[in-house]
Design a protein around this motif. Sequence first.
Motif, PDB file in Angstrom:
ATOM      1  N   LEU A   1       0.829  -1.212   0.000  1.00  0.00           N
ATOM      2  CA  LEU A   1       0.000   0.000   0.000  1.00  0.00           C
ATOM      3  C   LEU A   1       0.860   1.258   0.000  1.00  0.00           C
ATOM      4  CD1 LEU A   1      -2.933  -0.911   2.428  1.00  0.00           C
ATOM      5  CD2 LEU A   1      -3.008  -0.653  -0.068  1.00  0.00           C
ATOM      6  N   LEU A   2       1.930   1.233   0.767  1.00  0.00           N
ATOM      7  CA  LEU A   2       2.802   2.407   0.799  1.00  0.00           C
ATOM      8  C   LEU A   2       3.489   2.602  -0.544  1.00  0.00           C
ATOM      9  CD1 LEU A   2       4.239   4.779   2.039  1.00  0.00           C
ATOM     10  CD2 LEU A   2       5.781   3.190   3.218  1.00  0.00           C
ATOM     11  N   ARG A   3       3.956   1.517  -1.140  1.00  0.00           N
ATOM     12  CA  ARG A   3       4.608   1.665  -2.448  1.00  0.00           C
ATOM     13  C   ARG A   3       3.619   2.198  -3.488  1.00  0.00           C
ATOM     14  NH1 ARG A   3       6.516  -2.395  -5.167  1.00  0.00           N
ATOM     15  NH2 ARG A   3       5.344  -3.967  -4.018  1.00  0.00           N
ATOM     16  N   GLN A   4       2.385   1.713  -3.426  1.00  0.00           N
ATOM     17  CA  GLN A   4       1.372   2.190  -4.371  1.00  0.00           C
ATOM     18  C   GLN A   4       1.089   3.681  -4.150  1.00  0.00           C
ATOM     19  OE1 GLN A   4       0.018   0.111  -6.935  1.00  0.00           O
ATOM     20  NE2 GLN A   4      -0.344   2.221  -7.582  1.00  0.00           N
ATOM     21  N   THR A   5       1.022   4.058  -2.867  1.00  0.00           N
ATOM     22  CA  THR A   5       0.788   5.471  -2.536  1.00  0.00           C
ATOM     23  C   THR A   5       1.934   6.347  -3.043  1.00  0.00           C
ATOM     24  OG1 THR A   5      -0.437   4.794  -0.570  1.00  0.00           O
ATOM     25  CG2 THR A   5       0.349   7.066  -0.625  1.00  0.00           C
TER      26      THR A   5
ATOM     27  N   PHE B   1      10.632  -7.719   6.356  1.00  0.00           N
ATOM     28  CA  PHE B   1       9.702  -7.266   7.390  1.00  0.00           C
ATOM     29  C   PHE B   1      10.289  -6.094   8.179  1.00  0.00           C
ATOM     30  CE2 PHE B   1       8.375 -11.557   6.395  1.00  0.00           C
ATOM     31  CZ  PHE B   1       6.994 -11.487   6.433  1.00  0.00           C
ATOM     32  N   GLY B   2      11.284  -5.413   7.619  1.00  0.00           N
ATOM     33  CA  GLY B   2      12.025  -4.433   8.393  1.00  0.00           C
ATOM     34  C   GLY B   2      11.288  -3.134   8.697  1.00  0.00           C
ATOM     35  N   VAL B   3      10.333  -2.748   7.846  1.00  0.00           N
ATOM     36  CA  VAL B   3       9.650  -1.465   8.062  1.00  0.00           C
ATOM     37  C   VAL B   3       8.380  -1.705   8.865  1.00  0.00           C
ATOM     38  CG1 VAL B   3       8.666   0.577   6.991  1.00  0.00           C
ATOM     39  CG2 VAL B   3      10.609  -0.575   5.916  1.00  0.00           C
ATOM     40  N   ASN B   4       8.402  -1.225  10.056  1.00  0.00           N
ATOM     41  CA  ASN B   4       7.370  -1.430  11.075  1.00  0.00           C
ATOM     42  C   ASN B   4       5.995  -0.971  10.589  1.00  0.00           C
ATOM     43  OD1 ASN B   4       6.064   0.551  12.923  1.00  0.00           O
ATOM     44  ND2 ASN B   4       7.453  -0.206  14.509  1.00  0.00           N
ATOM     45  N   ASN B   5       4.954  -1.632  11.065  1.00  0.00           N
ATOM     46  CA  ASN B   5       3.617  -1.390  10.507  1.00  0.00           C
ATOM     47  C   ASN B   5       3.099   0.014  10.821  1.00  0.00           C
ATOM     48  OD1 ASN B   5       3.002  -1.935  13.257  1.00  0.00           O
ATOM     49  ND2 ASN B   5       0.938  -2.568  12.692  1.00  0.00           N
ATOM     50  N   ILE B   6       3.516   0.566  11.960  1.00  0.00           N
ATOM     51  CA  ILE B   6       3.086   1.931  12.291  1.00  0.00           C
ATOM     52  C   ILE B   6       3.751   2.927  11.339  1.00  0.00           C
ATOM     53  CG2 ILE B   6       3.062   3.708  14.094  1.00  0.00           C
ATOM     54  CD1 ILE B   6       2.924   1.414  16.156  1.00  0.00           C
ATOM     55  N   ALA B   7       5.005   2.669  11.021  1.00  0.00           N
ATOM     56  CA  ALA B   7       5.711   3.529  10.061  1.00  0.00           C
ATOM     57  C   ALA B   7       5.033   3.473   8.692  1.00  0.00           C
ATOM     58  CB  ALA B   7       7.173   3.107   9.952  1.00  0.00           C
ATOM     59  N   GLN B   8       4.655   2.280   8.261  1.00  0.00           N
ATOM     60  CA  GLN B   8       3.991   2.163   6.952  1.00  0.00           C
ATOM     61  C   GLN B   8       2.674   2.943   6.943  1.00  0.00           C
ATOM     62  OE1 GLN B   8       3.802  -1.714   5.022  1.00  0.00           O
ATOM     63  NE2 GLN B   8       5.573  -2.484   6.155  1.00  0.00           N
ATOM     64  N   ALA B   9       1.888   2.769   7.998  1.00  0.00           N
ATOM     65  CA  ALA B   9       0.588   3.450   8.062  1.00  0.00           C
ATOM     66  C   ALA B   9       0.770   4.969   8.113  1.00  0.00           C
ATOM     67  CB  ALA B   9      -0.193   2.964   9.278  1.00  0.00           C
ATOM     68  N   ALA B  10       1.748   5.414   8.896  1.00  0.00           N
ATOM     69  CA  ALA B  10       1.985   6.849   9.029  1.00  0.00           C
ATOM     70  C   ALA B  10       2.457   7.449   7.712  1.00  0.00           C
ATOM     71  CB  ALA B  10       3.020   7.096  10.129  1.00  0.00           C
ATOM     72  N   ALA B  11       3.317   6.741   7.022  1.00  0.00           N
ATOM     73  CA  ALA B  11       3.846   7.262   5.762  1.00  0.00           C
ATOM     74  C   ALA B  11       2.730   7.390   4.721  1.00  0.00           C
ATOM     75  CB  ALA B  11       4.961   6.348   5.245  1.00  0.00           C
ATOM     76  N   ILE B  12       1.844   6.395   4.689  1.00  0.00           N
ATOM     77  CA  ILE B  12       0.712   6.459   3.756  1.00  0.00           C
ATOM     78  C   ILE B  12      -0.134   7.700   4.050  1.00  0.00           C
ATOM     79  CG2 ILE B  12      -1.487   5.346   3.149  1.00  0.00           C
ATOM     80  CD1 ILE B  12       0.054   2.634   3.596  1.00  0.00           C
ATOM     81  N   ALA B  13      -0.386   7.923   5.331  1.00  0.00           N
ATOM     82  CA  ALA B  13      -1.195   9.096   5.697  1.00  0.00           C
ATOM     83  C   ALA B  13      -0.458  10.391   5.374  1.00  0.00           C
ATOM     84  CB  ALA B  13      -1.547   9.034   7.184  1.00  0.00           C
ATOM     85  N   ALA B  14       0.846  10.408   5.611  1.00  0.00           N
ATOM     86  CA  ALA B  14       1.619  11.644   5.444  1.00  0.00           C
ATOM     87  C   ALA B  14       1.597  12.142   4.004  1.00  0.00           C
ATOM     88  CB  ALA B  14       3.064  11.430   5.913  1.00  0.00           C
ATOM     89  N   ILE B  15       1.651  11.223   3.065  1.00  0.00           N
ATOM     90  CA  ILE B  15       1.708  11.606   1.646  1.00  0.00           C
ATOM     91  C   ILE B  15       0.480  12.432   1.243  1.00  0.00           C
ATOM     92  CG2 ILE B  15       1.460  10.604  -0.683  1.00  0.00           C
ATOM     93  CD1 ILE B  15       4.319  10.669   0.256  1.00  0.00           C
ATOM     94  N   GLY B  16      -0.635  12.172   1.900  1.00  0.00           N
ATOM     95  CA  GLY B  16      -1.865  12.881   1.547  1.00  0.00           C
ATOM     96  C   GLY B  16      -2.017  14.256   2.181  1.00  0.00           C
ATOM     97  N   GLU B  17      -1.133  14.601   3.099  1.00  0.00           N
ATOM     98  CA  GLU B  17      -1.297  15.847   3.859  1.00  0.00           C
ATOM     99  C   GLU B  17      -0.557  17.005   3.196  1.00  0.00           C
ATOM    100  OE1 GLU B  17      -3.312  16.241   6.694  1.00  0.00           O
ATOM    101  OE2 GLU B  17      -4.029  14.324   5.922  1.00  0.00           O
ATOM    102  N   HIS B  18      -1.032  17.389   2.036  1.00  0.00           N
ATOM    103  CA  HIS B  18      -0.342  18.419   1.253  1.00  0.00           C
ATOM    104  C   HIS B  18      -0.303  19.773   1.964  1.00  0.00           C
ATOM    105  CE1 HIS B  18      -0.450  15.579  -2.049  1.00  0.00           C
ATOM    106  NE2 HIS B  18      -1.749  15.421  -1.830  1.00  0.00           N
ATOM    107  N   ALA B  19      -1.428  20.155   2.553  1.00  0.00           N
ATOM    108  CA  ALA B  19      -1.476  21.472   3.190  1.00  0.00           C
ATOM    109  C   ALA B  19      -0.526  21.522   4.378  1.00  0.00           C
ATOM    110  CB  ALA B  19      -2.906  21.785   3.643  1.00  0.00           C
ATOM    111  N   TYR B  20      -0.491  20.425   5.131  1.00  0.00           N
ATOM    112  CA  TYR B  20       0.413  20.397   6.276  1.00  0.00           C
ATOM    113  C   TYR B  20       1.868  20.486   5.826  1.00  0.00           C
ATOM    114  CZ  TYR B  20       2.616  19.199  10.659  1.00  0.00           C
ATOM    115  OH  TYR B  20       3.395  19.244  11.777  1.00  0.00           O
TER     116      TYR B  20
END
Lengths: 368, 368
Positions: free
Chosen positions: A71-75, A252-271
């Motif tokens: 999901l992160l790679r797709q994002t 399995f090196g990239v922790n699941n919280i990091a993956q979820a956070a990164a996916i969310a971060a990409i969408g936060e253009h205004a921030y």
Amino acid sequence: MIRPALTPIAARLPETVPFVGPEALERASGRAFRARLGANESRFGPAPAVLNAMIQATNDSWKYCDPEVFLLRQTLADHHGIKADEVTVGEGVDGVLGLCVRLFAGPGDSVVTSLGGYPTFNYHVTGFGAQLHTVPYIDDREDLEGLLAATRRQQAKIVYLANPDNPMGSWWPAEAVQRFIEAVPPTTLLLLDEAYGELAPAGTLPAIDTSRPNVLRLRTFSKAYGMAGLRCGYAIGEATTIRAFERVRNHFGVNNIAQAAAIAAIGEHAYLAEVVERTAAARRRIARIAEANGLVPLPSATNFVAIDCGRDGAFAGAVLKGLAERGVFIRKPMTPGLDRCIRVSVGLDADLDLFEAMLPEAVQHAGR
Amino acid sequence: MIRPALTPIAARLPETVPFVGPEALERASGRAFRARLGANESRFGPAPAVLNAMIQATNDSWKYCDPEVFLLRQTLADHHGIKADEVTVGEGVDGVLGLCVRLFAGPGDSVVTSLGGYPTFNYHVTGFGAQLHTVPYIDDREDLEGLLAATRRQQAKIVYLANPDNPMGSWWPAEAVQRFIEAVPPTTLLLLDEAYGELAPAGTLPAIDTSRPNVLRLRTFSKAYGMAGLRCGYAIGEATTIRAFERVRNHFGVNNIAQAAAIAAIGEHAYLAEVVERTAAARRRIARIAEANGLVPLPSATNFVAIDCGRDGAFAGAVLKGLAERGVFIRKPMTPGLDRCIRVSVGLDADLDLFEAMLPEAVQHAGR
């Protein structure tokens, strides 16, 4: 005592920590820093929506993370206008750099970088037994012609370029970098570290082009996205080059919280735009503080400012020490020529207030 | 197309994912699993206090994590009655295993493990160009005498033993393992993988002893502690051996939320005891479900049960496929002899309800 032998390469390596953390300095001194302005972190942190994504992701902490980081790679692919198989994700740029060296530079192979460039890259080069060749900065910028000449002369397997650059904060415009990309021999892998890319002026980053098998663009969530603690970096490149990471990475090196956070971060253009603006404002304030103390701030395209203290490395080191004793954590380049500078990361107003309050004493004390 | 050459070692490696994740299977089938019983995760998750620690730690996500992992190492040292310099922390046991191979086994060196043992260890051995020598299981247990004989015969740099074992769930009592420890040549590094150690019966784990430079005990927060997604594992050993990791590890690799969660988890003794009990109860239920379907559950000291399906690998594979088609994700050993089994991880009651409901059809369908 009889013990298992290290491999010949490992036996030659020092036991080291490429960066001594502020936590270690605090433990040694017994005093906590009051302003943390040394690690080029984004004190503005991640977007509120990203913090929420992290908190949500804690509910999935019992699960192994997706080893394909799909999901992160797709994002990221959608964000950069590339395909998902043109990006790989790792445990920070540090982790990705290590894999790059492991894949492309073996014992005795030549690798080119700038003298005073990113120490962790050098750590990995040495760590895999490759030979590091360094090119001095010119006018506080990485020397593109010099790097190219060394690359050709050494028939280097890898050449490393950071744009914008750390520790000086300098940068080359996109056209110069594009010419560099085109001039690197096709058998040499160019690691173009753009960790600070989101913070640079428009016209600093060349357009993404995944057609060249010898170019990897490195990006991170540690800087503008404010997630240094989460350890998530990525490389963009041509699909076959990217697929090579499947030979060696810790899936399995990239922790699941990091993956979820990164996916969310990409969408936060205004921030992100807000962070870029706050970072620029903090850079301007750091520059004003430096000038008010008779020091010379260098132009910066990053989230830190290198400040020329106007004398030698010992003097700049004394300024750093004076600040540390007064609760302000900064770092400084150690390479001759660059070591006349201290390096101050952006911070909140309160952090810079303290820096502003303590710098005069630190400079005065250093000058004695 | 002209491109940068991979190193000779990397060029020989396959592009692979050691474990295909359930997410990839879901993407391929277009259907989400309704019970996730294949990855030996702890469906009971981390303690509530640990979830709170994670949420608190999100506030520090802008900071780089402590590269020395000091507080966690100190916590682990206190927990195990060792010193902080006798433990190193990595990105899961997977990450630690990779570093062990990199440090101690180079191109052409011999490494010994069990045939059918942990694939990710094998991935790292091959990944650094070392030569893997395998010893078959006997009676569904790792063959201690055989591993020793192969270690001596091959003058192995590393021998790997998992106790309790994955994928069979079998184990050796502490005395047998202690004799094994004492018999391993002092020039061979023993990697004693005790990922499931907290879940094993009393008397399974030998006492911790950090006096031997050739023994590393590997532990994880992914199993009993319910934090598989956070990627945090560690190695306990003699101080000089542990210090060797400073030559090669990714110092910032363990994410700050993982470090905070692990520190909190170590203190949650009552919760751990509860997980151990719930795991044992779920194992018993899985065994009863297997028996009710004419299958033979093997004894297990882990959070999964290997179930002998009584026929060949193709039959067991068909049972696995039948379960997957019915929404139940499990895995199975692929090695001849072991491949007659399926491997079912513990889960919540609802997960096991679904397994119980679907197994009869899956077995019946496989038998056609």
